[in-house]
Each structure stands twice: as structure tokens, then as C-alpha cells.
Motif scaffolding. Structure first.
Motif, PDB file in Angstrom:
ATOM      1  N   GLU A 261       0.829  -1.208   0.000  1.00 54.21           N
ATOM      2  CA  GLU A 261       0.000   0.000   0.000  1.00 54.21           C
ATOM      3  C   GLU A 261       0.872   1.270   0.000  1.00 54.21           C
ATOM      4  OE1 GLU A 261      -2.563  -0.323   3.352  1.00 54.21           O
ATOM      5  OE2 GLU A 261      -3.855  -1.909   2.441  1.00 54.21           O
ATOM      6  N   TRP A 262       1.952   1.221   0.734  1.00 54.61           N
ATOM      7  CA  TRP A 262       2.849   2.402   0.785  1.00 54.61           C
ATOM      8  C   TRP A 262       3.490   2.649  -0.555  1.00 54.61           C
ATOM      9  CZ3 TRP A 262       8.303   2.770   0.696  1.00 54.61           C
ATOM     10  CH2 TRP A 262       8.813   3.987   1.003  1.00 54.61           C
ATOM     11  N   GLU A 266       3.071   5.992  -3.031  1.00 53.10           N
ATOM     12  CA  GLU A 266       4.201   6.774  -3.538  1.00 53.10           C
ATOM     13  C   GLU A 266       4.151   6.892  -5.056  1.00 53.10           C
ATOM     14  OE1 GLU A 266       7.807   5.082  -2.173  1.00 53.10           O
ATOM     15  OE2 GLU A 266       7.655   5.939  -0.154  1.00 53.10           O
ATOM     16  N   THR A 267       3.689   5.895  -5.698  1.00 48.86           N
ATOM     17  CA  THR A 267       3.647   5.943  -7.158  1.00 48.86           C
ATOM     18  C   THR A 267       2.528   6.824  -7.670  1.00 48.86           C
ATOM     19  OG1 THR A 267       2.315   3.927  -7.124  1.00 48.86           O
ATOM     20  CG2 THR A 267       4.692   3.666  -7.428  1.00 48.86           C
ATOM     21  N   GLN A 268       1.447   6.999  -6.974  1.00 48.22           N
ATOM     22  CA  GLN A 268       0.332   7.821  -7.442  1.00 48.22           C
ATOM     23  C   GLN A 268       0.711   9.306  -7.506  1.00 48.22           C
ATOM     24  OE1 GLN A 268      -3.084   6.979  -5.020  1.00 48.22           O
ATOM     25  NE2 GLN A 268      -3.395   4.890  -5.967  1.00 48.22           N
ATOM     26  N   PRO A 269       1.352  10.007  -6.556  1.00 47.37           N
ATOM     27  CA  PRO A 269       1.734  11.410  -6.702  1.00 47.37           C
ATOM     28  C   PRO A 269       2.726  11.604  -7.827  1.00 47.37           C
ATOM     29  CG  PRO A 269       1.770  10.778  -4.408  1.00 47.37           C
ATOM     30  CD  PRO A 269       1.549   9.563  -5.181  1.00 47.37           C
ATOM     31  N   ALA A 270       3.593  10.671  -8.046  1.00 51.94           N
ATOM     32  CA  ALA A 270       4.571  10.803  -9.125  1.00 51.94           C
ATOM     33  C   ALA A 270       3.877  10.801 -10.471  1.00 51.94           C
ATOM     34  CB  ALA A 270       5.590   9.680  -9.049  1.00 51.94           C
ATOM     35  N   ARG A 271       2.819  10.111 -10.633  1.00 47.11           N
ATOM     36  CA  ARG A 271       2.089  10.066 -11.897  1.00 47.11           C
ATOM     37  C   ARG A 271       1.283  11.363 -12.092  1.00 47.11           C
ATOM     38  NH1 ARG A 271      -0.326   3.897 -11.950  1.00 47.11           N
ATOM     39  NH2 ARG A 271       1.717   2.826 -12.127  1.00 47.11           N
TER      40      ARG A 271
END
Length: 274
Positions: A261-262, A266-271
């Protein structure tokens, strides 16, 4: 009717042979017969004798008869009657010339009476003799019975004496056997005591060393309590290990889930930044 002369000639050998051949031929003809010849063939008679002879179908025969006289029964033999010889003679006997009853009956009567008395005396003597014989037989029978009773008494006494002797001998043998058995028992007991005097301590020490002699409480603890305790400890350790493995599995799963989940966060804001 013909008469046979005494000087009649006997038939020759040739005639007898011809008669025999004719007789054989008649016997053959009277039989079932030969089968018929085949067509173009004929039956013929063949002689099988050693010397061949001329056969003639015509046989000279002569009938001769004789008559015997009837038998006549033999007449009955006449009764034999011897020829009479000598001269006949006769005489006359008057009354009283040959036998006078009144004078000659007395000796006959005396003889009969004497014989009767003699026979009576003989019968009386015979009865007395028979009575004497019966008395002697009775006395002999009584003597024999007494002797038999005495013999039976002696036999019974001998039998009782023999039985008593056998009983005494059996008692003596039994006493000797018991004495021998007692001596053997005493000897065996003394020997066993002497033999076991040093054997018992060694045996007891060996048995105690091998574990045959033990303390009941200690043996109960070793055989019952300690195995139960070890089984309980083992089961508790297995439960604890299983709980630890289950807890480790849960922790690893939760940690992996949180880590995933962590990483996703982290990958969602980068996208979203471009």
C-alpha cells in the motif's frame, strides 16, 4: 422166411468197401447238400483213398430174416421130501407110571421154599450191607468235611499270615523310603544353605544393579510422571512453536500488505505531477 446156411460165404473186402462208400454217399445226400455249380461247371465225385477203385452204383443187397422160439417159464421147484426109513413103534403109559404129584411135589416145594428163604436172607444181608456202607459213607463224608474245613482254616490262616507279612514288608519299605527321602531332603537343604550362603548377596546385588530391585516412588516417578511431564512439555512447546509460526506468518502478511500500500501511494503522486 429164409434160413441162413452155416457154410454161407462172408462178403469180400471189395463189397464191404463199396457198401461203406455207398453209406457215406447216402449220408452226404441226406445232409444239407452242396451248393449248385456255377454256369458252365459240373460237380464230380473224387476218391480220396490211397488206392483208387472202380465204383459201381449197383449194390447187391439181400434180405435175411430169422425167428426165435418164445421163452417158456421155468416150472416151480418141487418141495423136497426125504425118503422114509426105519420102523414105526408105539407104547402105552398108564396113570402114575411117570410122575406122581402127591409124592414128587414135596421136594419141588421144599426146593422152592428153600430158594425163597435163601433169597430173602440174601436180600436182608444186602440191605444190612448197604446200611453199613451208607453209615461208612456218612462217616467218611463227615471226616472229609471236617478235613476240608480244617484245610480251609489252615489256608485262611496262611493267607492272613501272608497278607500280614506282605503288609509288614510294605510298611518297612515305606519307612525305609521315607527315611531315605528325609535324609536326601536334609542333605539337599544343608547343601542348598551352604551353596546359597554366598550366592544370595551376589544375586541380590546383581539384581539391584540390573534394576530388578528399585524404590517404588522413584520407579513411579521415572516410569509414569517423567514421561507424562515430557509429553506435556513437548505438546506445550509444539503449541508455542505453532503459535509463533502463525504469528510470524500474520506479521509477514500484514507487513507485506502495508508495504504494498505504501508503494502504491508513492507511485500515485509521481504520476499526477506532469
Amino acid at each position: 422166411q429164409h434160413t441162413i446156411p452155416t457154410n454161407a460165404q462172408q462178403p469180400s473186402a471189395g463189397i464191404r468197401r463199396q457198401v461203406a462208400i455207398a453209406r457215406k454217399r447216402a449220408i452226404v445226400q441226406a445232409g444239407p447238400g452242396n451248393p449248385k455249380p456255377l454256369q458252365g461247371r459240373l460237380h464230380s465225385d473224387v476218391q480220396t483213398e490211397l488206392y483208387l477203385e472202380e465204383l459201381s452204383d449197383v449194390i447187391t443187397t439181400t434180405d435175411i430174416e430169422c425167428q426165435t422160439d418164445d421163452f417158456i417159464d421155468r416150472p416151480r421147484t418141487p418141495l423136497y421130501i426125504p425118503t422114509k426109513s426105519g420102523k414105526d413103534a408105539e407104547t402105552q403109559i398108564e396113570d402114575g407110571e411117570l410122575f406122581d404129584f402127591d409124592s414128587e411135589v414135596q421136594p419141588v416145594l421144599e426146593f422152592l421154599v428153600g430158594k425163597t428163604i435163601e433169597q430173602s436172607l440174601l436180600e436182608v444181608l444186602e440191605e444190612e450191607e448197604l446200611a453199613t456202607l451208607r453209615a461208612q459213607q456218612r462217616a467218611f463224608r463227615e471226616l472229609r468235611n471236617n478235613e476240608l474245613a480244617e484245610v480251609q482254616r489252615l489256608q485262611e490262616q496262611e493267607r492272613r499270615r501272608k497278607e500280614e507279612k506282605e503288609r509288614r514288608v510294605a510298611q518297612q519299605r515305606e519307612r525305609l523310603r521315607m527315611e531315605k527321602e528325609t535324609i536326601e531332603k536334609i542333605t539337599a537343604r544343608v547343601f542348598s544353605q551352604q551353596y546359597l550362603a554366598g550366592l544370595l548377596p551376589a544375586v541380590f546385588s546383581s539384581l539391584r544393579r540390573d534394576g530388578f530391585f528399585y524404590d517404588p516412588v522413584e520407579r513411579d516417578i521415572e516410569m509414569d510422571f517423567l514421561p507424562w511431564l515430557m509429553a506435556e512439555v513437548h505438546s506445550r512447546l509444539e503449541e508455542r512453536n505453532s503459535m509463533r509460526s502463525l504469528l510470524d506468518t500474520m506479521i509477514s502478511e500484514v507487513s507485506g500488505k502495508n508495504l504494498k500500500e505504501w508503494k502504491d501511494q508513492e507511485t500515485q503522486p509521481a504520476r499526477s505531477t506532469p
